[in-house]
Design a protein around this motif. Structure first.
Motif, mmCIF file in Angstrom:
data_model
loop_
_atom_site.group_PDB
_atom_site.id
_atom_site.type_symbol
_atom_site.label_atom_id
_atom_site.label_comp_id
_atom_site.label_asym_id
_atom_site.label_seq_id
_atom_site.Cartn_x
_atom_site.Cartn_y
_atom_site.Cartn_z
ATOM 1 N N GLU A 171 4.870 10.769 -2.719
ATOM 2 C CA GLU A 171 4.162 9.767 -3.489
ATOM 3 C C GLU A 171 4.606 9.811 -4.954
ATOM 4 N N ASN A 200 0.838 -1.198 0.000
ATOM 5 C CA ASN A 200 0.000 0.000 0.000
ATOM 6 C C ASN A 200 0.874 1.249 0.000
ATOM 7 N N LYS A 201 0.244 2.386 -0.217
ATOM 8 C CA LYS A 201 1.014 3.631 -0.362
ATOM 9 C C LYS A 201 1.681 4.072 0.943
ATOM 10 N N ASP A 202 1.053 3.782 2.074
ATOM 11 C CA ASP A 202 1.694 4.153 3.342
ATOM 12 C C ASP A 202 3.040 3.460 3.474
ATOM 13 N N THR A 203 3.040 2.182 3.161
ATOM 14 C CA THR A 203 4.274 1.413 3.265
ATOM 15 C C THR A 203 5.334 1.950 2.303
ATOM 16 N N SER A 243 4.636 7.242 2.674
ATOM 17 C CA SER A 243 4.638 8.077 3.875
ATOM 18 C C SER A 243 5.458 7.474 5.016
ATOM 19 N N ASN A 244 5.375 6.153 5.210
ATOM 20 C CA ASN A 244 6.172 5.547 6.282
ATOM 21 C C ASN A 244 7.668 5.613 5.993
ATOM 22 N N ASN A 246 8.592 5.575 12.568
ATOM 23 C CA ASN A 246 7.337 5.293 11.860
ATOM 24 C C ASN A 246 6.990 3.815 11.918
#
Lengths: 556, 500
Positions: free
Chosen positions: A408, A396-399, A402-403, A539
């Protein structure tokens, strides 16, 4: 795959022969059926013939098994009476909504709780799977004696029609049915886009049904007291309506019902009579039979197999290059090519009666060069003392961003993810490994892991708009790990491939400034290396330093 | 082991400890050894059966912050008592001397016991109490000051003080102590007698080798039975190793490896496989679709038109086709491949060598909820055999060979099955002795002519696929299929593959 519940005794009566469960198991191989569960006489059967709706009820299974176990062979013969008493007129208005309807009447049937259950089950399976959740085919079954003929199949504005739907307890207009009746809620989307909804009305202006949503209470409640039935089927294509009509007419006839036909007349005064089981022909090359079986079958055997598979045929040609003119009933929608007939013959013959023969072909086996080199690389990497891991490409995008304190990026995204956790394809490998480390903070340190895996990058030049890239990632986590440790591993592995890397100092957002570098080989950027920043580690709730690198195409 | 050899295996500290028994049966320390050194040597000696370690847990009472103060300056009530013995005092004066907190407590405490009087702000000691100089509590504090006390062994009086002091603020605390003493064994006593005077060489070093010291001095014998810690070795991932093994087996059976992209067009995932565009298996509940990127490119017009004709009317061959209007746009849509049959389709479309045997192993993707029995991303092994006279018997032959070679099966059975792109189709089960039931091993069939013909193949093509995930799961006796992609480092470090 349809799964149906049957009663063994019921099946036995329909076939005219008793079966032990073991025999039944064997018999069901003729219809691609497999016993899922046995509870006394109640048996759950999975039917793998998703292309044969005529086999999706116990009558259909029995029909096929009769040919295997009794002398009732060849195309099943049914006589439908046309008493010229039953008429349905089809209005112009329904043409653009749900244009086709067919129906028949079944008289003198004894309905008990059991056969009622079977009827409802068949209705669900045929309308659900073959009828694509009632979109292609919807089936209504009615108490004939409550209906006044002729019927009118038309389409009306939803607020203009009011009637009591089955299990509705009171009169409702069609809008209300879609809003509050369970069936209206479930299937309303099939009609909502139209301004008029399909409706079937009898000669007394009483609503018989609101296809494909719900029947009326007054005629749609079939009970064990019912002796005479009306079966009505609507759909988007007449050929599917006909198949469903045939299946129900044959099944009710198998249970002793007398089938009478209904005349359907459209707005241009064209009439058809339903149901009709027409016969179709297909030329099956004798050679195809021989080739598929892998041996020459005697004509007698071919005849026997055709009989047992419920086909009719004219003479078997003497020469092997000849064709057999095979006749089959129109509801056999699965037959597109002679091979479909041949498969039935192989099944009747019995897969277990064929002797497996490994083809004698002299081919030289080979692995892709990459497979061979990959195996070696993984061995080298394990030699550094690291544990190899294998993680998912979906993430996913968080992984990914952002994390990792990253911006992005454009990546390959799933339109219909089941879970957010697995909604995009990774475009770099480091996050997969960091996620892995984050799940193992209670495991003994030092931890050294590596993965050789794929990431997917966008690439407009490729016909698939993307490119699969092979990457190697290596991470070390311990209280005293530094950039130097992982750089040593990297240059050592590269030296196995006679490669020398240039390490160009470059600050990446995931790493401690001044402790990361771009890896360049032969003037091309191939990866990055560094100590993960405490912010990224926080994070991920990792409290141990991590040094890591990823490089691509190391052995491509 | 003989006593002499045993004596030669003793380390410096072990010798020190043993000798410190000095005729005693039990000791709990050795002069010159720290607590840690003592414990460690004791454990080595116990392994050699020279001593026995007696361990018991006990609770001890220690002085807390205020208790330490009371040891130095006496308990507040004693302090006050001693002051009052000299003279009567006003409360502010007492506050000055003791600090207000202690003063308040001491006054209250003594008054309650009737030891002091409070009259018009003057505190005085009652006459009968003038002789009091100690209390049991103070005696107890002084005792703890000398040595921590085992709570279970307190005298009645001390126990009373212990209970009373426990109620007061931060005077005493309780801690767990491992009671520990050593008892020498008969073997230990015998060994002491034969300990060599000169200690053995501890480590063999370059210096020792060069100096030839080993000619004159023995090496200390090691206790080779001593348990040692395990280490974490570098390991390859067991499931990937298994896939490599399969590749080798297929190569040995004459198969050539092929590969294809993970993201592919619906054309190769479905259309080229003769799966009609309105088939339910093509909908979003069964396969993933992409939000981005959306569209790919189709192969040559020739192939595309042949596939289109095949769907619409059966094309060149004697088939009815699916009878619908085929859409190029749907075929262009990109998707994560839902099976590796895409790779077989691409191989067939690329004018392959025939006769030929080809295989691929790769990841495929299906919408599902990840749990112990479902993966959303998994590996498939599949392949094709192309040849002029291939029959259904040959198909069974290929499957049987795999069952025997790949899974070591001894009992197999074939069941009719349905796949949209093969006819006839078959499912193969192998008998699992372990589970005492049939287990699905793979599926196969002969590709439909509507599939092969548009791709330019006129010979029969046998196609098969094996469920490699479950095969491996059974091999490592795993109950959770997620372990094939384990994110548990401990598991990966420890898992055993029966075939290693």
């Amino acid at each position: 795959m349809p799964t149906i519940d049957i009663h063994k005794q019921d099946l036995e009566e329909l076939v005219g022969r008793k079966f032990t469960v073991k025999e039944l198991e064997e018999a069901l191989t003729h219809v691609k059926g497999e016993i899922e569960d046995v509870d006394g006489h109640n048996i759950k059967i999975e039917i793998k013939s998703t292309d044969r709706p005529d086999l999706w009820n116990v009558e259909g299974l029995a029909r096929q098994l009769r040919a295997e176990y009794t002398k009732n062979q060849g195309i099943p013969k049914y006589k439908f009476k046309n008493s010229e008493k039953y008429f349905i007129n089809v209005s112009e208005k329904v043409k653009s909504v749900r244009p086709y309807i067919g129906a028949f009447v079944c008289k003198g049937i004894n309905i008990d709780d059991f056969s009622l259950k079977q009827l409802i089950q068949a209705q669900e399976k045929i309308a659900g799977t073959f009828g694509r959740k009632r979109r292609e085919v919807a089936i209504g079954i009615f108490e004939l004696d409550n209906i006044t003929w002729p019927l009118l199949y038309t389409a009306e504005f939803p607020e203009k029609i009011k009637f009591e739907p089955l299990d509705g307890n009171r009169d409702m207009d069609l809008n209300e049915i879609l809003k509050i009746h369970p069936k209206g809620i479930e299937y309303g989307h099939l009609v909502k886009k139209f301004s008029r909804y399909p409706i079937l009305i009898d000669a007394n202006d009483k609503v018989v049904s609101f296809p494909p949503i719900i029947n009326s209470e007054y005629s749609g409640r079939v009970t064990t007291k019912t002796k005479n039935l009306l079966v009505e089927i609507t759909g988007l294509e007449m050929k599917n309506v006909e198949v469903a009509l045939n299946i129900f007419a044959m099944s009710l006839a198998d249970r002793g019902g007398k089938i009478e036909q209904v005349t359907v007349t459209d707005s241009e005064k064209n009439s058809i009579i339903t149901p009709i089981i027409s016969e179709k022909y297909i030329e099956v090359p004798k050679e195809l039979i021989h080739k598929t079986f892998g041996e020459k079958l005697p004509d007698k055997t071919i005849k026997n197999l055709l009989d047992r598979s419920r086909y009719d045929y004219e003479t078997i040609p003497v020469t092997d290059s000849g064709n057999i003119n095979v006749k089959y009933p129109s509801y056999r929608v699965d037959i597109m090519h002679p091979i479909d007939v041949v498969e039935d013959l192989v099944m009747s013959y019995g897969y277990s009666n064929l002797v497996p023969e490994y083809p004698t072909m002299n081919t030289i086996g080979s692995l892709l060069p990459h497979s061979v080199r990959q195996k070696k690389l993984r061995t080298f990497m394990a030699g550094t003392g690291a544990q190899e891991i294998s993680t998912f490409l979906l993430t996913n995008k968080d992984t990914l961003f952002s994390n990792m304190n990253c911006q992005e990026d454009n990546i390959v995204e799933i339109l219909n993810p089941v879970s957010y956790n697995y909604s995009v394809f990774r475009n770099w490998l480091i996050p997969s490994v960091v996620e892995f480390l984050s799940k193992n903070t209670k495991v003994e340190y030092p931890q050294k892991v590596f993965e050789y895996g794929k990431v997917i990058e966008l690439n407009k030049k490729k016909d698939v708009g993307t490119e699969d890239i092979n990457k190697l990632v290596y991470a070390e986590s311990s209280k005293d790990v530094t950039f130097t440790n992982v750089k040593s591993v990297l240059i050592t592995i590269l030296s196995r491939y006679n490669k020398t890397a240039k390490f160009v100092s470059k600050d990446y957002p995931s790493f401690i400034p001044g402790r990361s570098a771009e890896v360049i080989i032969d003037g091309k950027s191939v990866g990055l290396i560094g100590e993960l920043s405490p912010s990224v580690l926080s994070n991920w709730k990792i409290e141990m330093p991590v040094a890591i690198f990823e490089i691509k195409n190391i052995i491509d | 082991m003989n006593v002499n050899l045993l004596a030669e295996s003793l380390q410096k500290n072990e010798i020190k400890l043993l000798k410190s028994f000095l005729g005693k049966k039990k000791i709990s320390e050795t002069e010159g050894l720290s607590q840690v050194e003592f414990m460690r040597s004791a454990m080595y000696l116990e392994n050699k059966k020279l001593v026995v370690i007696n361990k018991a847990e006990k609770k001890v009472v220690l002085l807390d912050e205020n208790g330490k103060d009371a040891l130095k300056n006496k308990l507040p009530e004693i302090q006050l008592l001693n002051l009052l013995k000299k003279q009567d005092l006003t409360i502010p004066k007492i506050n000055d001397k003791l600090g207000s907190e202690k003063a308040k407590f001491a006054i209250g405490y003594l008054k309650k016991l009737g030891i002091i009087n409070l009259d018009k702000g003057i505190v005085s000691i009652t006459s009968k109490s003038k002789s009091i100089s100690e209390t049991p509590e103070q005696k107890f504090i002084d005792k703890i000051g000398k040595d921590e006390l085992d709570i279970s062994k307190l005298s009645k009086e001390d126990h009373y003080s212990f209970v009373s002091l426990q109620k007061r603020k931060k005077l005493i605390s309780i801690q767990n102590r491992n009671k520990f003493d050593l008892e020498i064994t008969d073997l230990g006593i015998d060994t002491i007698k034969v300990i060599p005077e000169k200690p053995g060489i501890e480590l063999n070093t370059p210096e020792i080798i060069k100096s030839r010291k080993w000619e004159s001095q023995r090496f200390r014998r090691y206790d080779v039975e001593t348990p040692v810690p395990k280490i974490n070795i570098g390991r390859t991932q067991p499931y990937l190793d298994f896939l490599d093994e399969l590749k080798m087996k297929l190569m040995q059976l004459g198969f050539e490896e092929m590969e294809g992209p993970l993201i592919d067009t619906e054309f190769y995932n479905f259309d080229a496989l003769y799966q009609p565009q309105n088939h339910p298996a093509r909908t979003w509940t069964d396969v993933y679709k992409l939000r981005y990127p959306k569209e790919g490119k189709l192969p040559s017009k020739e192939i595309v038109n042949a596939v289109k004709d095949s769907h619409e009317n059966g094309g060149e061959i004697d088939s009815t086709g699916w009878n619908y209007k085929w859409s190029e746009n749907i075929a262009k849509s990109l998707m994560p491949r839902s099976h590796t049959t895409t790779v077989s389709a691409r191989k067939l479309a690329s004018n392959p060598n025939t006769p030929g045997k080809y295989f691929t192993i790769g990841r495929v993707f299906r919408p599902d909820v990840l749990d112990a029995t479902h993966l959303i991303e998994f590996n498939q092994l599949e392949g094709i055999v192309i040849g002029d006279d291939l029959s259904f018997k040959n198909l069974l032959g290929v499957l049987k060979k795999f069952a025997e070679e790949v899974s070591g099966a001894t009992k197999i059975r074939f069941l009719p099955d349905y796949y949209p792109f093969t006819e006839p189709s078959v499912q193969m089960d192998v008998w699992s002795e372990k589970l005492n039931k049939w287990v699905e091993f793979g599926g196969a069939g002969i590709f439909r002519p509507e599939l092969t013909n548009p791709l330019g193949i006129t010979q029969p093509v046998i196609a098969w696929g094996l469920g490699v995930d479950r095969m491996f799961q059974e091999r490592i006796k795993s109950k959770d299929i997620r372990e094939l992609f384990s994110d548990n480092l401990k598991w990966l470090r420890e898992v055993n593959d029966a075939n290693d």
